[in-house]
Design an enzyme around this catalytic site. Structure first.
Site, PDB file in Angstrom:
ATOM      1  N   TRP A   1      10.885   7.356   5.861  1.00  0.00           N
ATOM      2  CA  TRP A   1      10.696   7.037   7.292  1.00  0.00           C
ATOM      3  C   TRP A   1       9.978   5.692   7.450  1.00  0.00           C
ATOM      4  CZ3 TRP A   1       5.748   8.235  10.150  1.00  0.00           C
ATOM      5  CH2 TRP A   1       5.876   8.071  11.537  1.00  0.00           C
TER       6      TRP A   1
ATOM      7  N   TYR B   1      16.408   8.111  10.859  1.00  0.00           N
ATOM      8  CA  TYR B   1      15.525   7.049  10.342  1.00  0.00           C
ATOM      9  C   TYR B   1      16.273   5.718  10.287  1.00  0.00           C
ATOM     10  CZ  TYR B   1      12.211  10.725   8.822  1.00  0.00           C
ATOM     11  OH  TYR B   1      11.341  11.787   8.757  1.00  0.00           O
TER      12      TYR B   1
ATOM     13  N   LYS C   1      -7.958   1.528   4.035  1.00  0.00           N
ATOM     14  CA  LYS C   1      -7.699   0.073   4.098  1.00  0.00           C
ATOM     15  C   LYS C   1      -7.802  -0.487   5.512  1.00  0.00           C
ATOM     16  CE  LYS C   1      -2.633   0.390   4.037  1.00  0.00           C
ATOM     17  NZ  LYS C   1      -1.449   0.069   3.239  1.00  0.00           N
TER      18      LYS C   1
HETATM   19  N1  LIG Z   1       9.475  15.724  10.035  1.00  0.00           N
HETATM   20  C1  LIG Z   1       8.944  14.742  10.726  1.00  0.00           C
HETATM   21  O1  LIG Z   1       8.927  14.744  11.957  1.00  0.00           O
HETATM   22  C2  LIG Z   1       8.355  13.586   9.965  1.00  0.00           C
HETATM   23  C3  LIG Z   1       7.591  12.616  10.639  1.00  0.00           C
HETATM   24  C4  LIG Z   1       7.050  11.583   9.882  1.00  0.00           C
HETATM   25  C5  LIG Z   1       7.266  11.524   8.508  1.00  0.00           C
HETATM   26  N2  LIG Z   1       8.043  12.465   7.898  1.00  0.00           N
HETATM   27  C6  LIG Z   1       8.340  12.430   6.440  1.00  0.00           C
HETATM   28  O2  LIG Z   1       7.151  12.231   5.709  1.00  0.00           O
HETATM   29  C7  LIG Z   1       7.281  11.064   4.907  1.00  0.00           C
HETATM   30  C8  LIG Z   1       5.951  10.437   4.693  1.00  0.00           C
HETATM   31  O3  LIG Z   1       5.399   9.997   5.937  1.00  0.00           O
HETATM   32  P1  LIG Z   1       4.458   8.740   5.943  1.00  0.00           P
HETATM   33  O4  LIG Z   1       5.195   7.568   5.393  1.00  0.00           O
HETATM   34  O5  LIG Z   1       3.823   8.633   7.272  1.00  0.00           O
HETATM   35  O6  LIG Z   1       3.368   9.240   4.835  1.00  0.00           O
HETATM   36  P2  LIG Z   1       2.002   8.738   4.287  1.00  0.00           P
HETATM   37  O7  LIG Z   1       2.127   8.928   2.811  1.00  0.00           O
HETATM   38  O8  LIG Z   1       0.888   9.385   5.018  1.00  0.00           O
HETATM   39  O9  LIG Z   1       1.933   7.169   4.629  1.00  0.00           O
HETATM   40  C9  LIG Z   1       2.723   6.275   3.896  1.00  0.00           C
HETATM   41  C10 LIG Z   1       2.322   4.830   4.163  1.00  0.00           C
HETATM   42  O10 LIG Z   1       0.926   4.637   3.865  1.00  0.00           O
HETATM   43  C11 LIG Z   1       0.751   3.437   3.118  1.00  0.00           C
HETATM   44  N3  LIG Z   1       0.338   3.849   1.755  1.00  0.00           N
HETATM   45  C12 LIG Z   1       0.813   4.913   1.043  1.00  0.00           C
HETATM   46  N4  LIG Z   1       0.208   4.990  -0.136  1.00  0.00           N
HETATM   47  C13 LIG Z   1      -0.652   3.982  -0.204  1.00  0.00           C
HETATM   48  C14 LIG Z   1      -1.578   3.556  -1.185  1.00  0.00           C
HETATM   49  N5  LIG Z   1      -1.690   4.211  -2.338  1.00  0.00           N
HETATM   50  N6  LIG Z   1      -2.354   2.472  -0.932  1.00  0.00           N
HETATM   51  C15 LIG Z   1      -2.247   1.805   0.248  1.00  0.00           C
HETATM   52  N7  LIG Z   1      -1.374   2.163   1.221  1.00  0.00           N
HETATM   53  C16 LIG Z   1      -0.592   3.251   1.000  1.00  0.00           C
HETATM   54  C17 LIG Z   1       2.113   2.734   3.099  1.00  0.00           C
HETATM   55  O11 LIG Z   1       2.245   1.936   4.284  1.00  0.00           O
HETATM   56  P3  LIG Z   1       1.916   0.364   4.348  1.00  0.00           P
HETATM   57  O12 LIG Z   1       2.016  -0.204   2.971  1.00  0.00           O
HETATM   58  O13 LIG Z   1       2.924  -0.178   5.305  1.00  0.00           O
HETATM   59  O14 LIG Z   1       0.540   0.302   4.925  1.00  0.00           O
HETATM   60  C18 LIG Z   1       3.070   3.907   3.223  1.00  0.00           C
HETATM   61  O15 LIG Z   1       4.349   3.566   3.716  1.00  0.00           O
HETATM   62  C19 LIG Z   1       8.315  10.226   5.671  1.00  0.00           C
HETATM   63  O16 LIG Z   1       8.916   9.233   4.883  1.00  0.00           O
HETATM   64  C20 LIG Z   1       9.284  11.293   6.079  1.00  0.00           C
HETATM   65  O17 LIG Z   1      10.093  11.655   4.992  1.00  0.00           O
HETATM   66  C21 LIG Z   1       8.566  13.487   8.617  1.00  0.00           C
END
Ligand SMILES: NC(=O)c1ccc[n+]([C@@H]2O[C@H](COP(=O)([O-])OP(=O)(O)OC[C@H]3O[C@@H](n4cnc5c(N)ncnc54)[C@H](OP(=O)(O)O)[C@@H]3O)[C@@H](O)[C@H]2O)c1
Length: 321
Positions: free
Chosen positions: A10, A43, A205
């Site tokens: 996403w 997405y 961060k």
């Molecule tokens: N069912 C639903 O309604 C729904 C809704 C939302 C998401 N989802 C699912 O859940 C998945 C994960 O959601 P999310 O991307 O919001 O999850 P998340 O893991 O909470 O956030 C991911 C974002 O945080 C940053 N990040 C992650 N690990 C990091 C690290 N080790 N160090 C620094 N920054 C880090 C990156 O963004 P930056 O580098 O851009 O800062 C990354 O894209 C989605 O891809 C989707 O498959 C489902």
């Protein structure tokens, strides 16, 4: 079986990050033992599924679990959305084409559709299972009451039961704990949780009173809408106070956040997002980490009133979007 940590695309694939970076993240995920990949028809206006399909091309299909979803609009018409027989059937065909696969392992209703009879949705899902296009069915962001209603119909009609729910769940957002988790534990559904790192906020961060770091989700035109509600000084200040807890355990903040959701025995997998392969490699190290009761209490004491627990916050749009 799913991997304890899964990778979701996403905001990132087909949108925030270029295709090369997307492929590198998928490769890092595979190298680190992630086998479960989550996407959705909606997405990046359907481009995310295409990118994931290309990134997974050539990987042995039997070694992967590919999840996608249906509900949010994928086109301009009244039938390009929701959980009607017409839209679900058309949407799965599009998803399979874009993902370049004959079946998806888990097909999820991306919200509850108040405008389609639940029987119609469940019968259509069951038909897709019989056709072999979908192996299991689940939901996302459904309330306990909605999940219970679906299980009752499935049992009465002999349809395949829901196996999972995909809710938002993190240290900051715990609205499933009061009602959804107890029901799912009793009925045998697992939680595949999203945004365990609160979209990056729980990495620490984002600093209070300062602009977001360059290249982060908060600076992305589509991503910033979703993360902005968490970027308040109160939230960011308390999150900074988690840093000593993480470092005492030898964990990064991201690892602490992912490990935290995995302490809940009803959580089957934490879906992490990533814009760079290093993030995937960082986050997967949360697998297998145990946090004791004292650590869990310290986290609660630091976060205090900013934790959201109200089960009424699990809501689907009253009308199709
Ligand atoms: N069912 C639903 O309604 C729904 C809704 C939302 C998401 N989802 C699912 O859940 C998945 C994960 O959601 P999310 O991307 O919001 O999850 P998340 O893991 O909470 O956030 C991911 C974002 O945080 C940053 N990040 C992650 N690990 C990091 C690290 N080790 N160090 C620094 N920054 C880090 C990156 O963004 P930056 O580098 O851009 O800062 C990354 O894209 C989605 O891809 C989707 O498959 C489902």
């Amino acid at each position: 079986m799913v991997s304890e940590i899964s990778y979701g695309n996403w905001i990132t694939h087909g949108s925030q990050v270029e295709e090369d970076a997307a492929k590198e993240c998928v490769k890092a995920a595979l190298d680190e033992g992630i086998t479960t990949f989550d996407t959705a028809d909606v997405y990046a206006g359907t481009r995310a599924e295409e990118v994931l399909g290309r990134a997974l091309k050539g990987v042995r299909r039997e070694s992967l679990e590919i999840f996608t979803k249906v509900y949010w609009p994928t086109g301009p018409g009244p039938n390009d959305r929701g959980l009607s027989r017409k839209h679900i059937t058309e949407s799965i065909h599009g998803s399979l084409r874009r993902l370049q696969t004959d079946y998806v392992d888990l097909y999820q209703a991306h919200r509850f559709d108040h405008e389609t009879p639940l029987e119609e949705t469940l019968k259509t899902f069951d038909d897709l299972v019989r056709q072999g296009k979908v192996l299991y069915v689940g939901v996302s962001e459904w309330s306990a009451e909605q999940i219970a209603a679906a299980l009752k119909i499935a049992d009465e009609m002999g349809f395949d039961r829901l196996v999972s729910n995909q809710p938002q769940y993190s240290m900051l957002w715990r609205v499933i704990e009061a009602e959804v988790v107890p029901l799912c534990e009793k009925e045998g559904l697992g939680q595949i949780v999203w945004s365990p790192i609160a979209q990056g906020v729980l990495t620490g961060k984002y600093l209070p009173g300062q602009p977001p770091p360059a290249g982060s989700r908060a600076t992305d035109p589509s991503g910033s809408n979703f993360i902005s509600r968490m970027l308040t000084d109160d939230v960011l200040t308390r999150v900074q106070e988690l840093k000593p807890i993480a470092s005492d355990l030898g964990l990064t903040m991201a690892q602490l956040a992912v490990a935290w959701v995995l302490q809940n025995p009803n959580v089957s997998s934490a879906i992490v997002g990533a814009t760079r392969p290093e993030q995937v490699r960082d986050n997967v190290k949360a697998s297998g980490v145990k946090l004791d009761a004292e650590v869990m209490k310290k986290i609660d004491d630091v976060l205090g009133p900013i934790v959201e627990r109200d089960p009424a916050k699990t809501v689907s749009p009253p009308k199709r979007p």
